[in-house]
Scaffold this motif. Structure first.
Motif, mmCIF file in Angstrom:
data_model
loop_
_atom_site.group_PDB
_atom_site.id
_atom_site.type_symbol
_atom_site.label_atom_id
_atom_site.label_comp_id
_atom_site.label_asym_id
_atom_site.label_seq_id
_atom_site.Cartn_x
_atom_site.Cartn_y
_atom_site.Cartn_z
ATOM 1 N N PRO A 1 0.919 -1.357 0.064
ATOM 2 C CA PRO A 1 -0.084 -0.066 0.019
ATOM 3 C C PRO A 1 0.870 1.571 -0.137
ATOM 4 C CG PRO A 1 -0.626 -1.107 2.223
ATOM 5 C CD PRO A 1 0.531 -2.078 0.874
ATOM 6 N N HIS A 2 2.122 1.271 0.680
ATOM 7 C CA HIS A 2 2.476 2.289 0.725
ATOM 8 C C HIS A 2 3.836 2.913 -1.165
ATOM 9 C CE1 HIS A 2 5.614 -0.488 1.307
ATOM 10 N NE2 HIS A 2 6.216 0.350 0.789
ATOM 11 N N ARG A 3 3.534 2.016 -1.835
ATOM 12 C CA ARG A 3 4.148 1.962 -3.028
ATOM 13 C C ARG A 3 3.114 2.349 -4.084
ATOM 14 N NH1 ARG A 3 8.757 3.119 -1.851
ATOM 15 N NH2 ARG A 3 9.706 1.275 -0.588
ATOM 16 N N SER A 4 1.417 3.152 -3.398
ATOM 17 C CA SER A 4 0.510 3.100 -4.134
ATOM 18 C C SER A 4 0.927 5.124 -4.521
ATOM 19 C CB SER A 4 -0.567 3.168 -3.665
ATOM 20 O OG SER A 4 -2.298 3.016 -4.299
ATOM 21 N N SER A 5 0.228 5.281 -5.897
ATOM 22 C CA SER A 5 0.467 6.679 -6.052
ATOM 23 C C SER A 5 -0.089 7.184 -5.158
ATOM 24 C CB SER A 5 0.887 6.540 -8.104
ATOM 25 O OG SER A 5 -1.135 6.499 -7.809
ATOM 26 N N LEU A 6 -1.228 7.096 -5.062
ATOM 27 C CA LEU A 6 -1.761 8.361 -3.507
ATOM 28 C C LEU A 6 -1.858 7.887 -2.602
ATOM 29 C CD1 LEU A 6 -5.464 8.262 -6.096
ATOM 30 C CD2 LEU A 6 -2.856 9.319 -6.119
ATOM 31 N N TYR A 7 -1.099 6.977 -2.012
ATOM 32 C CA TYR A 7 -0.891 6.760 -0.413
ATOM 33 C C TYR A 7 -0.307 7.981 0.130
ATOM 34 C CZ TYR A 7 0.982 5.429 3.393
ATOM 35 O OH TYR A 7 1.317 4.566 4.965
ATOM 36 N N GLY A 8 -1.080 8.504 1.202
ATOM 37 C CA GLY A 8 -0.380 9.390 2.356
ATOM 38 C C GLY A 8 -1.083 10.759 1.244
ATOM 39 N N THR A 9 -2.219 10.663 0.437
ATOM 40 C CA THR A 9 -2.509 11.898 -0.013
ATOM 41 C C THR A 9 -4.167 12.250 -0.143
ATOM 42 O OG1 THR A 9 -3.528 10.493 -2.169
ATOM 43 C CG2 THR A 9 -1.883 11.620 -2.675
ATOM 44 N N ALA A 10 -4.644 13.380 -0.082
ATOM 45 C CA ALA A 10 -5.285 13.752 0.700
ATOM 46 C C ALA A 10 -6.904 12.379 0.198
ATOM 47 C CB ALA A 10 -5.808 15.177 -0.214
ATOM 48 N N LEU A 11 -6.304 12.996 -1.533
ATOM 49 C CA LEU A 11 -7.218 11.378 -2.870
ATOM 50 C C LEU A 11 -7.226 9.879 -1.683
ATOM 51 C CD1 LEU A 11 -6.943 12.711 -5.959
ATOM 52 C CD2 LEU A 11 -8.569 12.678 -4.637
ATOM 53 N N TRP A 12 -6.271 9.885 -0.899
ATOM 54 C CA TRP A 12 -5.980 8.670 -0.855
ATOM 55 C C TRP A 12 -6.826 8.349 0.511
ATOM 56 C CZ3 TRP A 12 -4.193 3.479 -2.150
ATOM 57 C CH2 TRP A 12 -3.880 2.761 -0.465
ATOM 58 N N GLU A 13 -6.405 9.864 1.809
ATOM 59 C CA GLU A 13 -7.650 9.361 2.695
ATOM 60 C C GLU A 13 -9.076 9.226 2.863
ATOM 61 O OE1 GLU A 13 -6.772 8.740 5.842
ATOM 62 O OE2 GLU A 13 -4.289 8.577 4.863
ATOM 63 N N ARG A 14 -9.505 10.004 1.322
ATOM 64 C CA ARG A 14 -11.873 9.461 1.396
ATOM 65 C C ARG A 14 -11.617 8.435 0.462
ATOM 66 N NH1 ARG A 14 -12.059 13.906 -3.594
ATOM 67 N NH2 ARG A 14 -11.970 12.286 -5.147
ATOM 68 N N LEU A 15 -10.445 7.105 0.548
ATOM 69 C CA LEU A 15 -10.690 6.941 -0.366
ATOM 70 C C LEU A 15 -10.857 5.498 0.684
ATOM 71 C CD1 LEU A 15 -8.202 5.503 -3.306
ATOM 72 C CD2 LEU A 15 -10.632 6.729 -3.401
ATOM 73 N N SER A 16 -12.078 4.443 0.431
ATOM 74 C CA SER A 16 -12.867 3.314 1.790
ATOM 75 C C SER A 16 -10.834 2.312 1.741
ATOM 76 C CB SER A 16 -13.635 2.698 1.235
ATOM 77 O OG SER A 16 -13.545 2.211 -0.143
ATOM 78 N N GLU A 17 -10.982 1.400 2.607
ATOM 79 C CA GLU A 17 -10.084 0.487 2.299
ATOM 80 C C GLU A 17 -10.390 -0.101 1.072
ATOM 81 O OE1 GLU A 17 -7.372 -1.659 4.011
ATOM 82 O OE2 GLU A 17 -7.576 0.201 4.018
ATOM 83 N N GLN A 18 -11.542 -0.679 1.070
ATOM 84 C CA GLN A 18 -12.104 -1.481 -0.420
ATOM 85 C C GLN A 18 -11.486 -1.335 -1.945
ATOM 86 O OE1 GLN A 18 -12.378 -5.564 -0.477
ATOM 87 N NE2 GLN A 18 -11.897 -4.871 -2.728
ATOM 88 N N GLN A 19 -11.906 1.301 -1.986
ATOM 89 C CA GLN A 19 -11.473 1.066 -3.271
ATOM 90 C C GLN A 19 -9.617 1.119 -3.376
ATOM 91 O OE1 GLN A 19 -13.683 4.756 -1.743
ATOM 92 N NE2 GLN A 19 -14.829 4.748 -3.833
ATOM 93 N N ARG A 20 -9.325 1.433 -1.689
ATOM 94 C CA ARG A 20 -7.768 1.776 -2.258
ATOM 95 C C ARG A 20 -7.290 0.198 -3.022
ATOM 96 N NH1 ARG A 20 -6.775 3.504 3.539
ATOM 97 N NH2 ARG A 20 -7.609 5.938 3.798
ATOM 98 N N ILE A 21 -7.488 -0.668 -2.202
ATOM 99 C CA ILE A 21 -7.560 -1.816 -2.439
ATOM 100 C C ILE A 21 -7.225 -2.056 -3.966
ATOM 101 C CG2 ILE A 21 -7.441 -4.913 -3.012
ATOM 102 C CD1 ILE A 21 -8.053 -4.330 0.295
ATOM 103 N N GLU A 22 -8.182 -1.377 -4.886
ATOM 104 C CA GLU A 22 -9.316 -1.868 -5.843
ATOM 105 C C GLU A 22 -8.026 -0.809 -6.825
ATOM 106 O OE1 GLU A 22 -11.652 -2.751 -9.504
ATOM 107 O OE2 GLU A 22 -11.264 -3.660 -7.622
ATOM 108 N N LEU A 23 -7.991 0.478 -6.159
ATOM 109 C CA LEU A 23 -6.877 1.309 -6.953
ATOM 110 C C LEU A 23 -5.552 0.019 -7.735
ATOM 111 C CD1 LEU A 23 -5.922 3.994 -8.174
ATOM 112 C CD2 LEU A 23 -5.424 4.673 -5.593
#
Length: 299
Positions: free
Chosen positions: A46-68
């Motif tokens: 997860p810390h290698r996702s391009s949006l990790y740590g951004t406001a957009l990342w915080e806005r996503l649900s856990e399932q959305q983060r996995i989907e990304l």
């Protein structure tokens, strides 16, 4: 600067042929393609996702983060297939002019066989993920076609090394991460083991080719190499992946490029190949601006 003599070339190829015979894998056998995905696990750390740590990342649900991350790993695999297809064309064109009795020529064919299996493996993984096939288009596709039909010498091997070594770094971490889906970990493990031979082959061949190239030739090659770095750094994560979680491509790209975590990931992924190409004096000159824009250079 590293130097490679013709006898070194044959000795290395002989060792690589032996290693290929002892340590090659069949993804059809080694991977359980029908196994279900594990609930709650990501597709890249997860810390290698391009949006990790951004406001957009915080806005996503856990399932959305996995989907990304599912779409991000598909993007990485799609770029891998694209580069591997170019490499196979270059290698077979080079082999056509070589002595088929030489170990170096025979290893080129062996690498083509490896890359065929890898491309099938990446293609099957993308199909299993159920994502679109993300690959370069437009001007990048045109440049890829041009390189596949014309590249020789330093620009051929350096351009391919950039993609191979960046993928290798990302996959070495993914295959060891308990946060990552077993399918992705196994695909990564197979690719890392076999790609280590390809990197060794390309590094030594690149050093040999540089000695044979003139200054004018290298100036042009530096531009092509810089463009390959720019493509890899900017398109490793296709802008279209963000649509999978309701984010527009433009908004996702802006957030990723401004994201210090993602910028550091790209520098980290490029660290080894940047150091090697710097040693060979292939970074800078006419391609300097492209390297700077790629996001792969250290601070």
């Amino acid at each position: 600067m590293t130097t490679v003599t013709p006898s070194d070339r044959e000795r290395t190829a002989t060792r690589l042929l032996r290693s290929s015979a002892e340590h090659s894998y069949d993804p059809e056998v080694e991977i359980d393609w029908d196994a279900p995905f594990v609930e709650g696990k990501y597709f890249v750390p997860p810390h290698r996702s391009s949006l990790y740590g951004t406001a957009l990342w915080e806005r996503l649900s856990e399932q959305q983060r996995i989907e990304l991350t599912k779409h991000e790993v598909a993007s990485i695999a799609g770029l891998g297939v694209w580069f591997e297809t170019i490499l196979m064309q270059l290698l077979i064109r080079g082999y056509f002019k070589e002595d088929p009795t030489q170990a170096h020529s025979q290893y080129a064919l062996t690498e083509i066989a490896d890359e065929c299996r890898h491309s099938v493996m990446f293609g099957r993984m993308i199909a299993r993920l159920g994502t679109p096939v993300y690959r370069p288009d437009g001007i990048n596709q045109a440049l890829g076609t041009w390189i596949a039909h014309t590249a020789t010498g330093p620009r051929m091997y350096a351009a391919i090394l950039i993609a191979e070594e960046i993928l290798d770094t990302l996959q070495r971490e993914a295959m060891a991460s308990e946060d990552v889906q077993p399918l992705v970990r196994m695909v990564s493990r197979i690719h890392v083991v076999e790609e280590a031979r390809h990197v060794r082959y390309a590094r030594e061949e690149l050093a040999r080719q540089i000695r044979a190239a003139g200054r004018g030739r290298l100036a042009f090659d530096k531009v092509v190499i810089g463009r390959a770095a720019y493509l890899t750094g900017r398109r490793l994560i296709d802008p279209r992946v963000y649509q999978a979680v309701g984010i527009s491509p433009a908004e996702g790209v802006r957030a990723a490029r401004a994201n210090p975590h993602h910028r550091e990931t790209m520098r980290w992924a490029g660290e080894r190949v940047v150091a090697f190409l710097t040693e060979l004096d292939l970074i800078g000159g006419p391609g300097a601006a492209l390297w700077k824009a790629s996001g792969l250079l250290p601070r």
